[in-house]
Design a protein around this motif. Structure first.
Motif, PDB file in Angstrom:
ATOM      1  N   TYR A  38      -6.618   3.174  -6.479  1.00 51.72           N
ATOM      2  CA  TYR A  38      -7.334   2.040  -5.904  1.00 51.72           C
ATOM      3  C   TYR A  38      -6.421   1.316  -4.909  1.00 51.72           C
ATOM      4  O   TYR A  38      -6.778   1.099  -3.746  1.00 51.72           O
ATOM      5  CB  TYR A  38      -7.761   1.112  -7.042  1.00 51.72           C
ATOM      6  N   GLU A  39      -5.211   0.945  -5.348  1.00 57.05           N
ATOM      7  CA  GLU A  39      -4.292   0.213  -4.489  1.00 57.05           C
ATOM      8  C   GLU A  39      -3.871   1.050  -3.278  1.00 57.05           C
ATOM      9  O   GLU A  39      -3.748   0.523  -2.162  1.00 57.05           O
ATOM     10  CB  GLU A  39      -3.053  -0.208  -5.286  1.00 57.05           C
ATOM     11  N   GLN A  40      -3.654   2.342  -3.483  1.00 55.17           N
ATOM     12  CA  GLN A  40      -3.254   3.207  -2.373  1.00 55.17           C
ATOM     13  C   GLN A  40      -4.395   3.406  -1.369  1.00 55.17           C
ATOM     14  O   GLN A  40      -4.138   3.760  -0.212  1.00 55.17           O
ATOM     15  CB  GLN A  40      -2.791   4.569  -2.896  1.00 55.17           C
ATOM     16  N   GLY A  41      -5.636   3.171  -1.802  1.00 61.05           N
ATOM     17  CA  GLY A  41      -6.790   3.388  -0.935  1.00 61.05           C
ATOM     18  C   GLY A  41      -7.241   2.181  -0.149  1.00 61.05           C
ATOM     19  O   GLY A  41      -8.192   2.264   0.628  1.00 61.05           O
ATOM     20  N   ILE A  90       0.823  -1.209   0.000  1.00 62.65           N
ATOM     21  CA  ILE A  90       0.000   0.000   0.000  1.00 62.65           C
ATOM     22  C   ILE A  90       0.857   1.260   0.000  1.00 62.65           C
ATOM     23  O   ILE A  90       0.452   2.302  -0.512  1.00 62.65           O
ATOM     24  CB  ILE A  90      -0.957  -0.021   1.210  1.00 62.65           C
ATOM     25  N   GLY A  91       2.082   1.169   0.515  1.00 55.43           N
ATOM     26  CA  GLY A  91       2.961   2.325   0.571  1.00 55.43           C
ATOM     27  C   GLY A  91       3.862   2.491  -0.625  1.00 55.43           C
ATOM     28  O   GLY A  91       4.673   3.428  -0.664  1.00 55.43           O
ATOM     29  N   MET A  99      -5.359  -6.183  -2.272  1.00 54.32           N
ATOM     30  CA  MET A  99      -5.286  -5.926  -3.710  1.00 54.32           C
ATOM     31  C   MET A  99      -6.705  -5.699  -4.207  1.00 54.32           C
ATOM     32  O   MET A  99      -7.666  -5.860  -3.457  1.00 54.32           O
ATOM     33  CB  MET A  99      -4.641  -7.100  -4.454  1.00 54.32           C
ATOM     34  N   GLY A 100      -6.837  -5.307  -5.460  1.00 51.05           N
ATOM     35  CA  GLY A 100      -8.162  -5.045  -5.997  1.00 51.05           C
ATOM     36  C   GLY A 100      -9.027  -6.289  -6.044  1.00 51.05           C
ATOM     37  O   GLY A 100      -8.526  -7.422  -6.089  1.00 51.05           O
ATOM     38  N   THR A 101     -10.328  -6.088  -6.057  1.00 55.35           N
ATOM     39  CA  THR A 101     -11.292  -7.190  -6.064  1.00 55.35           C
ATOM     40  C   THR A 101     -11.025  -8.184  -7.187  1.00 55.35           C
ATOM     41  O   THR A 101     -11.048  -9.392  -6.986  1.00 55.35           O
ATOM     42  CB  THR A 101     -12.718  -6.624  -6.214  1.00 55.35           C
ATOM     43  N   SER A 102     -10.784  -7.661  -8.390  1.00 53.51           N
ATOM     44  CA  SER A 102     -10.539  -8.490  -9.568  1.00 53.51           C
ATOM     45  C   SER A 102     -10.007  -7.584 -10.659  1.00 53.51           C
ATOM     46  O   SER A 102     -10.081  -6.354 -10.550  1.00 53.51           O
ATOM     47  CB  SER A 102     -11.845  -9.150 -10.036  1.00 53.51           C
ATOM     48  N   PRO A 103      -9.467  -8.142 -11.760  1.00 56.43           N
ATOM     49  CA  PRO A 103      -9.042  -7.296 -12.874  1.00 56.43           C
ATOM     50  C   PRO A 103     -10.168  -6.405 -13.398  1.00 56.43           C
ATOM     51  O   PRO A 103      -9.936  -5.248 -13.755  1.00 56.43           O
ATOM     52  CB  PRO A 103      -8.597  -8.308 -13.929  1.00 56.43           C
ATOM     53  N   GLY A 104     -11.397  -6.939 -13.442  1.00 58.08           N
ATOM     54  CA  GLY A 104     -12.517  -6.146 -13.951  1.00 58.08           C
ATOM     55  C   GLY A 104     -12.838  -4.957 -13.071  1.00 58.08           C
ATOM     56  O   GLY A 104     -13.050  -3.842 -13.559  1.00 58.08           O
ATOM     57  N   VAL A 105     -12.878  -5.172 -11.753  1.00 58.83           N
ATOM     58  CA  VAL A 105     -13.142  -4.062 -10.840  1.00 58.83           C
ATOM     59  C   VAL A 105     -11.973  -3.089 -10.854  1.00 58.83           C
ATOM     60  O   VAL A 105     -12.154  -1.873 -10.807  1.00 58.83           O
ATOM     61  CB  VAL A 105     -13.421  -4.578  -9.416  1.00 58.83           C
ATOM     62  N   HIS A 106     -10.765  -3.612 -10.942  1.00 59.97           N
ATOM     63  CA  HIS A 106      -9.587  -2.738 -11.038  1.00 59.97           C
ATOM     64  C   HIS A 106      -9.701  -1.852 -12.279  1.00 59.97           C
ATOM     65  O   HIS A 106      -9.461  -0.640 -12.237  1.00 59.97           O
ATOM     66  CB  HIS A 106      -8.314  -3.581 -11.112  1.00 59.97           C
ATOM     67  N   GLU A 107     -10.058  -2.480 -13.396  1.00 64.34           N
ATOM     68  CA  GLU A 107     -10.174  -1.717 -14.637  1.00 64.34           C
ATOM     69  C   GLU A 107     -11.310  -0.712 -14.570  1.00 64.34           C
ATOM     70  O   GLU A 107     -11.279   0.328 -15.238  1.00 64.34           O
ATOM     71  CB  GLU A 107     -10.369  -2.672 -15.812  1.00 64.34           C
ATOM     72  N   SER A 108     -12.306  -0.985 -13.753  1.00 65.04           N
ATOM     73  CA  SER A 108     -13.403  -0.021 -13.620  1.00 65.04           C
ATOM     74  C   SER A 108     -12.892   1.311 -13.103  1.00 65.04           C
ATOM     75  O   SER A 108     -13.423   2.369 -13.447  1.00 65.04           O
ATOM     76  CB  SER A 108     -14.489  -0.568 -12.672  1.00 65.04           C
ATOM     77  N   GLN A 109     -11.837   1.271 -12.287  1.00 67.54           N
ATOM     78  CA  GLN A 109     -11.301   2.508 -11.741  1.00 67.54           C
ATOM     79  C   GLN A 109     -10.403   3.228 -12.734  1.00 67.54           C
ATOM     80  O   GLN A 109     -10.446   4.453 -12.846  1.00 67.54           O
ATOM     81  CB  GLN A 109     -10.557   2.209 -10.439  1.00 67.54           C
ATOM     82  N   SER A 110      -9.592   2.504 -13.481  1.00 65.58           N
ATOM     83  CA  SER A 110      -8.763   3.171 -14.490  1.00 65.58           C
ATOM     84  C   SER A 110      -9.628   3.771 -15.591  1.00 65.58           C
ATOM     85  O   SER A 110      -9.387   4.892 -16.056  1.00 65.58           O
ATOM     86  CB  SER A 110      -7.755   2.183 -15.079  1.00 65.58           C
ATOM     87  N   ARG A 111     -10.671   3.054 -15.994  1.00 63.96           N
ATOM     88  CA  ARG A 111     -11.544   3.569 -17.053  1.00 63.96           C
ATOM     89  C   ARG A 111     -12.449   4.687 -16.536  1.00 63.96           C
ATOM     90  O   ARG A 111     -12.771   5.630 -17.264  1.00 63.96           O
ATOM     91  CB  ARG A 111     -12.399   2.433 -17.630  1.00 63.96           C
ATOM     92  N   LEU A 112     -12.866   4.584 -15.272  1.00 64.75           N
ATOM     93  CA  LEU A 112     -13.680   5.645 -14.685  1.00 64.75           C
ATOM     94  C   LEU A 112     -12.911   6.960 -14.672  1.00 64.75           C
ATOM     95  O   LEU A 112     -13.427   8.010 -15.103  1.00 64.75           O
ATOM     96  CB  LEU A 112     -14.112   5.243 -13.270  1.00 64.75           C
ATOM     97  N   TRP A 113     -11.666   6.924 -14.177  1.00 69.10           N
ATOM     98  CA  TRP A 113     -10.880   8.156 -14.100  1.00 69.10           C
ATOM     99  C   TRP A 113     -10.453   8.642 -15.484  1.00 69.10           C
ATOM    100  O   TRP A 113     -10.463   9.841 -15.763  1.00 69.10           O
ATOM    101  CB  TRP A 113      -9.659   7.946 -13.206  1.00 69.10           C
TER     102      TRP A 113
END
Length: 501
Positions: free
Chosen positions: A271-274, A241-242, A286-300
């Protein structure tokens, strides 16, 4: 000590080993000399073997059994109860994978990367085909080892997106395809309504890098716990996380500039820092899954970074930073250019509307490879057929076809679906955000990203991997993962942009 405490000590060690391997992988993509490939392959193989054997040891299984009894009375969503549940799922899967298979996957991935780089540079699939056969064979071994009551691809999907299977993904993708392709054809009929020529202008790469760094820091990426470097393929990697790092790539043309790739990777990193520090060094960190992780990169990247409110705030700064290159270009003109729909061969350069079609193309090819319906040698031809059907483009050049992505150097299939799931989940989350933060656009236009980041941290990031994708989305939005919000979003956005309504 309790069994749970002893189990955590084991998980801490396994996490440290995995993160050390991640650090070696980051170095290979950024600073490692070309001569280090063989040594790096051995190092990664050794770390992967030790981590795997430590995790699947009989002692770990006994501690897990005892820990399950200890957490039986805890709330279902408590950190400890979820840690035991997720660890059990991981342990059940990994105990089915023999150590030699785990080592082979790490070693072969490291060996495949430079071969892919050469094949891509020469645009010659035949150079990479032997490595791709190894990727498919190892993926088949993984699917067979894990087992499934349905299709072989189900096992690989469950490894990446727990709770989903091939039939569910096919249904979701069919809904998207049935709406995207007709909308794309309508947009193409009116392509002259958006001028993209401004993106052909050149700006010195270092100037672009400096600006992108300032932007992602303002969004909330913490450089005290991260850094940005250059790589052939942008990515985010976490060593804890750091220490969450991102990379980007940059070329002189604004069309291939680094701003949106930097925003994209910073979405992953925030996401990872949070993630809650209480989950550190465990399988939940770590993130829930690749799909949820990608939801944050695509959202931003898309729902924020390509929005009008974003450019209301940042466009004057962009003009000033780019030393007059955009002085006579209006904010609305630039916004429209950044959102133009132009079907392309390369996924990472794809516009927001056509991006999912690139993912679906790979999904179909991976299924056929895994199920023996397609040979590795036939991949370029199958790719060309899908590109024509989905995107309306003629066969691509060698480097713009199946060699464009680094992902197939990793001996694992089933991960690409996360990119499309990310778009879908991101839009579904954003619909919920807008109900909770009705002044969101005004806040973004004023450069205040804290309310959005705070909401995401509280509702998504904090939980790490405690919940499956379906559980998390249901918990946050009240509904299972669905295509409707993303479809509504693109039909509204591109209907307005191309005056289709």
């Amino acid at each position: 000590m309790s069994a749970l405490a002893d189990l955590k000590e084991v998980l801490f060690e396994v996490s440290d080993l995995h993160q050390a391997a991640e650090l070696l992988g980051w170095d290979q993509e950024t600073y490692m000399p070309a001569g280090g490939v063989a040594d790096r392959a051995n190092q990664l193989g050794t770390l992967s073997r030790i981590a795997h054997e430590r995790f699947v040891a009989a002692k770990t299984g006994r501690l897990l059994e005892a820990a399950q009894s200890e957490v039986a009375g805890l709330a279902d969503d408590s950190d400890d109860a979820r840690l035991v549940r997720v660890t059990r799922r991981d342990w059940d899967q990994e105990t089915r994978l023999p150590s030699d298979l785990v080592v082979a996957m790490a070693r072969e991935g490291a060996i495949s990367r430079p071969v892919w780089q050469e094949a891509r540079a020469k645009g010659d699939w035949s150079l990479f085909a032997p490595r791709m056969r190894i990727t498919v064979e190892l993926a088949q071994r993984v699917a067979e080892a894990i087992g499934t009551t349905g299709r072989a691809y189900d096992a690989l999907i469950d490894l990446n997106e727990p709770g989903l299977d091939t039939a569910q993904v096919e249904h979701l993708f069919s809904q998207l395809r049935d709406r995207i392709v007709p909308l794309l054809r309508r947009v193409q009929e009116h392509s002259d309504r958006v001028d993209v020529s401004v993106l052909n202008r050149e700006v010195e790469p270092q100037t672009q890098l400096n600006f992108s760094t300032r932007v992602v820091e303002r969004l909330g990426y913490d450089f005290e716990r991260g850094r940005q470097d250059l790589s052939a393929h942008p990515f985010c990697t976490s060593f804890g996380i750091g220490d969450v790092r991102i990379t980007t790539r940059v070329k002189p043309s604004l069309r291939e500039g680094c701003l949106f790739s930097s925003i994209h990777e910073s979405g992953h990193a925030m996401y990872e820092q949070g993630i809650s520090p209480a989950l550190a060094r465990t399988p939940l960190a770590m993130g829930t899954s690749p799909g949820v992780h990608e939801s944050q990169s695509r959202l931003w990247e898309n729902l924020v970074g390509r929005g009008r409110a974003f450019w209301q705030h940042f466009y004057p700064e962009l003009q000033a930073a780019f030393n007059g290159a955009l002085n006579e270009v209006g904010e609305e003109e630039f916004y429209r250019a950044c959102n133009a729909v132009r079907p392309s061969y390369v996924r990472v350069d794809a516009d927001e509307l056509t991006y999912n079609l690139h993912v679906m193309l790979r999904f179909e090819i991976e299924k056929e490879l895994l199920e023996g319906q397609l040979s590795v040698e036939e991949v370029p031809e199958a790719w060309a057929v899908q590109v024509k059907e989905y995107l309306g483009l003629e066969p691509p050049s060698g480097s713009e076809g199946p060699l464009q992505d680094i992902h197939w150097t990793q001996p694992m299939l089933g991960g690409f679906i996360g990119y499309a799931l990310g778009n879908v989940i991101g839009a579904q989350l954003m619909e919920c955000v807008r109900m909770r933060l009705p002044r969101l656009d005004a806040q973004i236009a004023a450069g205040d990203f804290a309310p959005l980041l705070g909401w995401l941290r509280e509702n998504v990031y904090l939980h790490g991997r405690k919940f499956t994708p379906q559980e998390l989305v249901q918990r946050v939005t009240g509904r299972a993962i669905e295509a409707g919000p993303w479809i509504r979003y693109v039909e509204c956005k591109f209907g307005d942009l191309y005056e289709l309504n």
